[in-house]
Design an enzyme around this catalytic site. Structure first.
Site, short mmCIF file in Angstrom:
data_model
loop_
_atom_site.label_atom_id
_atom_site.label_comp_id
_atom_site.label_asym_id
_atom_site.label_seq_id
_atom_site.Cartn_x
_atom_site.Cartn_y
_atom_site.Cartn_z
N TYR A 262 12.00 0.48 -4.58
CA TYR A 262 11.49 1.85 -4.62
C TYR A 262 12.57 2.77 -5.15
O TYR A 262 13.77 2.51 -4.98
CB TYR A 262 11.09 2.32 -3.22
CG TYR A 262 9.74 1.84 -2.75
CD1 TYR A 262 8.59 2.62 -2.94
CD2 TYR A 262 9.60 0.62 -2.09
CE1 TYR A 262 7.34 2.19 -2.50
CE2 TYR A 262 8.36 0.18 -1.65
CZ TYR A 262 7.24 0.98 -1.85
OH TYR A 262 6.01 0.55 -1.42
N ASP B 175 1.64 5.17 0.09
CA ASP B 175 1.01 6.26 0.84
C ASP B 175 0.41 7.29 -0.11
O ASP B 175 0.64 7.27 -1.32
CB ASP B 175 2.05 6.94 1.74
CG ASP B 175 2.52 6.04 2.87
OD1 ASP B 175 1.76 5.14 3.25
OD2 ASP B 175 3.64 6.26 3.38
N ARG C 5 0.84 -1.19 0.00
CA ARG C 5 0.00 0.00 0.00
C ARG C 5 0.88 1.24 0.00
O ARG C 5 1.52 1.57 0.99
CB ARG C 5 -0.95 0.02 1.18
CG ARG C 5 -0.33 -0.23 2.55
CD ARG C 5 -1.43 -0.24 3.59
NE ARG C 5 -0.91 -0.34 4.95
CZ ARG C 5 -1.68 -0.41 6.03
NH1 ARG C 5 -3.00 -0.40 5.89
NH2 ARG C 5 -1.15 -0.49 7.23
N ARG D 95 10.65 6.94 2.81
CA ARG D 95 10.65 8.39 2.96
C ARG D 95 11.41 8.81 4.21
O ARG D 95 12.09 9.84 4.22
CB ARG D 95 9.23 8.92 2.98
CG ARG D 95 8.53 8.81 1.63
CD ARG D 95 7.04 9.06 1.74
NE ARG D 95 6.78 10.40 2.26
CZ ARG D 95 5.60 10.79 2.76
NH1 ARG D 95 4.59 9.92 2.81
NH2 ARG D 95 5.44 12.01 3.18
#
Length: 251
Positions: A112, A52, A50, A198
């Protein structure tokens, strides 16, 4: 009942994330609505993870269950679904998998990427984080990236109060590389915690600006305390780039 993997990509700017939420529009919601229209019955999907709010995906995989579909019909189904979805969500292919295959739990790795630039570019403003790079030391940041591979517990980079059984992740690769006018951070692991990438990027920014040493970065990991790490980097620069699966789940 047969199972299928849907491969898609999306620009996350307009969405509250991948997963359905009661107070916002999600990518999952849009995909399920389009599937219900194409197949003429509710078709829930399960995503590989999932992302963000505001985070993008160059590759997202979701599985759905349905009746038997001939392989030659799958490209047409993918095309109909793609044309029905809004312009910021694209479906690339639908492939048959084993009935017990799971988009989330069968993934062996996820990758990522976080893109930053010091230059203003209206064509990349939705997916690149623009910031001053004048004092950014990417060599020092890459030195800190090497530390990541020495640990498995990343509590310090996890969103607080999440319902997870373990904060352990195995990072296979992490590093910054120059790509034209961009600097791109790529990180690959078996799994990621919520907000983990992040938080890592935001803390690496502090290393790059000289506000935190490489040893200090290592101490953040060892502290197992989110309050010791830096602020989370802006969602705009982050994208889920790749998800890998074992070959034997595909039919």
């Amino acid at each position: 009942m047969s199972r299928y993997f849907i491969y898609m990509s999306y620009l996350g700017t307009a969405y509250c994330g991948w997963q359905r939420q009661p107070n916002g529009t999600s990518v999952q919601q849009r995909v399920e609505e389009a599937l219900a229209t194409v197949l003429r019955h509710p078709s829930p999907v399960v995503g590989a993870g999932r992302t963000d709010a505001g985070v993008h995906a160059r590759m997202m995989v979701a599985h759905m269950d349905g009746g038997d579909v001939m392989r030659e019909e799958l490209p047409a189904l993918a095309d109909r679904l793609d044309r029905l979805l809004p312009g910021d969500i694209a479906v690339h292919k639908i492939v048959p998998v084993r009935p017990d295959a799971h988009a989330r739990f069968d993934a062996v790795s996820r990758t990522y990427q976080y893109a930053v630039s010091g230059a203003k570019d209206p064509f990349s403003r939705e997916w690149v984080h623009r910031m001053s790079l004048r004092e950014m030391d990417f060599a020092r940041m890459n030195e800190a990236c090497g530390v990541l591979r020495e640990y498995t517990d990343f509590t310090s980079f996890s969103k607080l109060h999440t319902d997870v059984k373990t904060h352990d992740c195995r990072i296979n690769h992490a590093g910054w590389r120059r790509e034209g006018s961009l600097w791109v951070f790529t990180i690959c692991a078996d799994r990621f915690l919520r907000n983990m990438v992040r938080a890592i990027v935001g803390t690496l920014f502090e290393v790059g600006r000289g506000r935190r040493s490489v040893d200090g970065f290592q101490q953040v990991i060892e502290a197992k305390d989110r309050c010791r790490a830096g602020s989370s980097a802006d969602a705009r620069g982050l994208a889920l780039a790749c998800i890998a699966y074992p070959d034997d789940i595909f039919i």
